[in-house]
Design an enzyme around this catalytic site. Structure first.
Site, PDB file in Angstrom:
ATOM      1  N   ALA A  67       0.866  -1.172   0.000  1.00 48.12           N
ATOM      2  CA  ALA A  67       0.000   0.000   0.000  1.00 48.12           C
ATOM      3  C   ALA A  67       0.906   1.227   0.000  1.00 48.12           C
ATOM      4  O   ALA A  67       2.068   1.156   0.433  1.00 48.12           O
ATOM      5  CB  ALA A  67      -0.891  -0.018   1.225  1.00 48.12           C
ATOM      6  N   GLY A 112       0.595  -5.037   0.784  1.00 48.03           N
ATOM      7  CA  GLY A 112      -0.571  -5.082  -0.103  1.00 48.03           C
ATOM      8  C   GLY A 112      -0.275  -5.770  -1.433  1.00 48.03           C
ATOM      9  O   GLY A 112      -1.181  -6.304  -2.078  1.00 48.03           O
ATOM     10  N   GLU A 115      -0.551  -9.399  -0.724  1.00 45.59           N
ATOM     11  CA  GLU A 115      -1.987  -9.659  -0.524  1.00 45.59           C
ATOM     12  C   GLU A 115      -2.716  -9.675  -1.870  1.00 45.59           C
ATOM     13  O   GLU A 115      -3.608 -10.501  -2.096  1.00 45.59           O
ATOM     14  CB  GLU A 115      -2.569  -8.598   0.417  1.00 45.59           C
ATOM     15  CG  GLU A 115      -2.027  -8.778   1.835  1.00 45.59           C
ATOM     16  CD  GLU A 115      -2.263  -7.576   2.750  1.00 45.59           C
ATOM     17  OE1 GLU A 115      -2.605  -7.792   3.901  1.00 45.59           O
ATOM     18  OE2 GLU A 115      -2.095  -6.427   2.305  1.00 45.59           O
ATOM     19  N   GLU A 135       4.646  -5.235   7.264  1.00 45.15           N
ATOM     20  CA  GLU A 135       3.912  -4.159   7.951  1.00 45.15           C
ATOM     21  C   GLU A 135       4.379  -3.943   9.383  1.00 45.15           C
ATOM     22  O   GLU A 135       4.306  -2.835   9.915  1.00 45.15           O
ATOM     23  CB  GLU A 135       2.405  -4.465   7.967  1.00 45.15           C
ATOM     24  CG  GLU A 135       1.715  -4.299   6.623  1.00 45.15           C
ATOM     25  CD  GLU A 135       1.719  -5.562   5.772  1.00 45.15           C
ATOM     26  OE1 GLU A 135       2.524  -6.471   6.069  1.00 45.15           O
ATOM     27  OE2 GLU A 135       0.932  -5.643   4.818  1.00 45.15           O
TER      28      GLU A 135
END
Ligand code: DAK
Length: 259
Positions: A67, A112, A115, A135
């Site tokens: 992200a 992300g 993911e 993260e």
């Protein structure tokens, strides 16, 4: 449709390639990029000719490095929850798409990005690819389903190790843990991905859809219920022209011609 952060290109035989196109920030996912992926999925689902989606990252360094940290750092709690929910929804659409989705991971797939790859049906990786959920180093847990999808794919102990430490896996280690289907030299990843895509789209479309639904939905059901669902779908397939053609072709010793 004009996009700023993604490229959406039909390749051939209903195979479409979606490229996350923010190479300057290693294809980090900001909200606008997720919105464009969501819009692209609207378009692909509405188009009867869509047979398979390939997802990759622009450049030769990253699939998606997570992200967008620059954008994310400014969020308050409610905004962060909304961002996470939106991202989760987009990734869920890939899992529930009516066509197969293949991730071509051509470099970093972190946070992300990992993911996103895990939401695809298959992961084909370049030999320089790297996977991880770092993260913890940003003081947050995963937010786009990493804690749940990784557990389902590689099991609880390895998930906890990766989330606790933020350790990054190379392609071979990721394959050993069951995250990656195949590894190819970076320069042949696209060709190999396309070969597999064309092989898949030559099969029965109805069966592909049923198989995807069975595997995606069945994995979260108790075994008995999942097997009943399989039995229902198996029965349903006997009213499809593909079943008639597939079985006739076998008995006539010829290749099936699925429409
Ligand atoms: N976001 C924004 N910019 C990024 C980025 C990212 N995730 N990753 C890289 N960049 C930018 C860098 O800042 C740099 O920009 P400039 O300095 O050139 O302006 C440019 O991309 C090139 O990166 P580097 O210079 O760092 O390149 P290196 O080869 O040295 O290093 C690297 C590559 C991938 C090891 C490194 O860039 C890196 O560690 N990147 C961050 C990886 C990471 O931590 N990814 C996880 C992101 S967190 C949630 C919702 C979602 C999520 C969590 C919670 N809620 C709302 C609750 C998901 C979180 C994540 O994905």
């Amino acid at each position: 449709m004009r996009y700023q952060h993604i490229l959406l290109e039909p390749i051939e035989a209903g195979v479409v390639r979606l490229t996350i196109n923010r190479p300057k920030v290693l294809n980090a996912l900001n909200r606008a990029t997720l919105e464009e992926i969501d819009q692209a999925l609207d378009l692909l689902e509405a188009n009867k000719n869509t047979r398979l989606l390939l997802i990759t990252g622009a450049g030769d360094k990253a699939f998606v490095a997570g992200a967008d940290i620059e954008e994310m750092r400014q969020l308050n709690s409610l905004e962060a929850k909304a961002f996470s929910a939106f991202g989760l929804g987009v990734l869920r659409r890939l899992e529930n798409a009516t066509f197969p989705v293949i991730a071509l991971v051509n470099g970093f797939a972190l946070g992300g990005g990992c993911e996103l790859a895990m939401s695809c049906d298959l992961i084909l990786a370049s030999d320089n690819s790297k996977f991880g959920q770092p993260e913890i180093n940003l003081g947050i847990p995963p937010g786009f389903g990493g804690s749940q999808r990784l557990t389902r794919l590689v099991g609880r102990p390895m998930t906890l190790e990766l989330l606790y430490t933020g350790r990054i896996l190379g392609a071979e280690e990721a394959q050993r843990f069951g995250l990656v289907n195949h590894i190819f030299p970076q320069e042949s990843l696209m060709t190999k991905g396309m070969e597999m895509a064309l092989d898949i789209v030559s099969k029965s479309r109805t069966s592909l859809q049923l198989i995807k639904q069975l595997v995606q939905r069945g994995q979260d059901l108790p075994l008995d219920n999942a097997c009943i669902m399989e039995s229902d779908q198996f029965g349903l397939s006997f009213s499809s022209p593909d079943q008639t053609e597939g079985m006739a072709a076998f008995l006539e010793k010829r290749a099936p011609n699925f429409n």
